[in-house]
Write an enzyme that holds these catalytic residues in place. Structure first.
Site, short mmCIF file in Angstrom:
data_model
loop_
_atom_site.label_atom_id
_atom_site.label_comp_id
_atom_site.label_asym_id
_atom_site.label_seq_id
_atom_site.Cartn_x
_atom_site.Cartn_y
_atom_site.Cartn_z
N THR A 132 -7.76 44.96 -3.91
CA THR A 132 -6.30 45.10 -4.01
C THR A 132 -5.68 44.14 -5.02
OG1 THR A 132 -6.03 43.44 -2.29
CG2 THR A 132 -6.10 45.74 -1.57
N ASP A 176 -14.85 40.48 -7.60
CA ASP A 176 -15.80 40.56 -6.49
C ASP A 176 -16.48 41.92 -6.58
OD1 ASP A 176 -13.93 42.36 -5.54
OD2 ASP A 176 -13.56 41.33 -3.64
#
Ligand code: RB5
Length: 149
Positions: A67, A8
Site C-alpha cells: 500500500t 518489500d
C-alpha cells in the site's frame, strides 16, 4: 542525482518496473532489495533507503510496498526525511513543489504500472517552490530538533 530504491515482497514487481524506467532515463539508482516475492518485513528495507537519504549518502529515495503505508511510516522516522505516499500526478507534483519530498513512496497493490511510472517521472522532474512552503518545512525541522531522541 543518485537514488536509493527498495521494496518489500509486495512491491517487488513494481520496483523492477521502476528500475527499468530509471535505467532508460539514465538515472543512477542503488537497489537495496528485496530480491523476490518471499515474505520480508518492510521496515528492514525502508531503513536502508531512509538512512542513506537522512545521512546524505544518496540524494533521494523511492520505496514500494503493498500500500505504501508501512514504508511511509518507517521512512518518516528519520531526521530530514520527507517521505510522500503518492497516488497520482497531482500528489506527485505537490509532494515536490510544496513538500520538497526527498523520498517517494508507492503502493504496488493500489497503482497500475503506467500511473506509477508517470508519478516517478513527475516526481523526478519537479522542483521545490520554496517561499511560503520553506517556512512550513522549517516548522517540521523544528519538531525534529525539539525531539532529538
Ligand atoms: C505486506 O503484506 C504489506 O503489509 C506491506 O507490503 C505494506 O502494504 C505495509 O504497509
Amino acid at each position: 542525482m543518485k537514488l536509493a530504491i527498495a521494496s518489500d515482497h509486495a512491491g517487488f514487481g513494481l520496483k523492477n518496473r521502476i528500475l527499468r524506467y530509471l535505467s532508460e532515463k539514465k538515472v543512477d539508482a542503488v537497489d537495496f532489495g528485496a530480491d523476490g516475492r518471499d515474505s520480508v518485513d518492510y521496515p528492514d528495507y525502508a531503513i536502508q533507503v531512509a538512512e542513506s537519504v537522512s545521512k546524505g549518502t544518496l540524494d533521494r529515495g523511492i520505496l514500494i510496498c503493498g500500500t505504501g503505508i508501512g514504508m511511509s511510516i518507517t521512512a518518516n522516522k528519520f531526521p530530514g526525511v520527507r517521505a510522500a505516499l503518492c497516488h497520482n500526478a497531482v500528489t506527485a507534483e505537490a509532494s515536490r513543489r510544496h513538500n520538497d519530498a526527498n523520498v517517494l513512496v508507492l503502493g504496488e497493490r493500489v497503482l497500475d504500472e503506467e500511473t506509477a511510472v508517470q508519478i516517478v517521472r513527475i516526481w523526478l522532474e519537479t522542483d521545490f517552490e520554496a517561499g511560503r512552503h520553506q517556512r512550513r518545512l522549517d516548522k517540521i525541522h523544528a519538531i525534529e530538533k525539539a525531539h532529538p531522541d
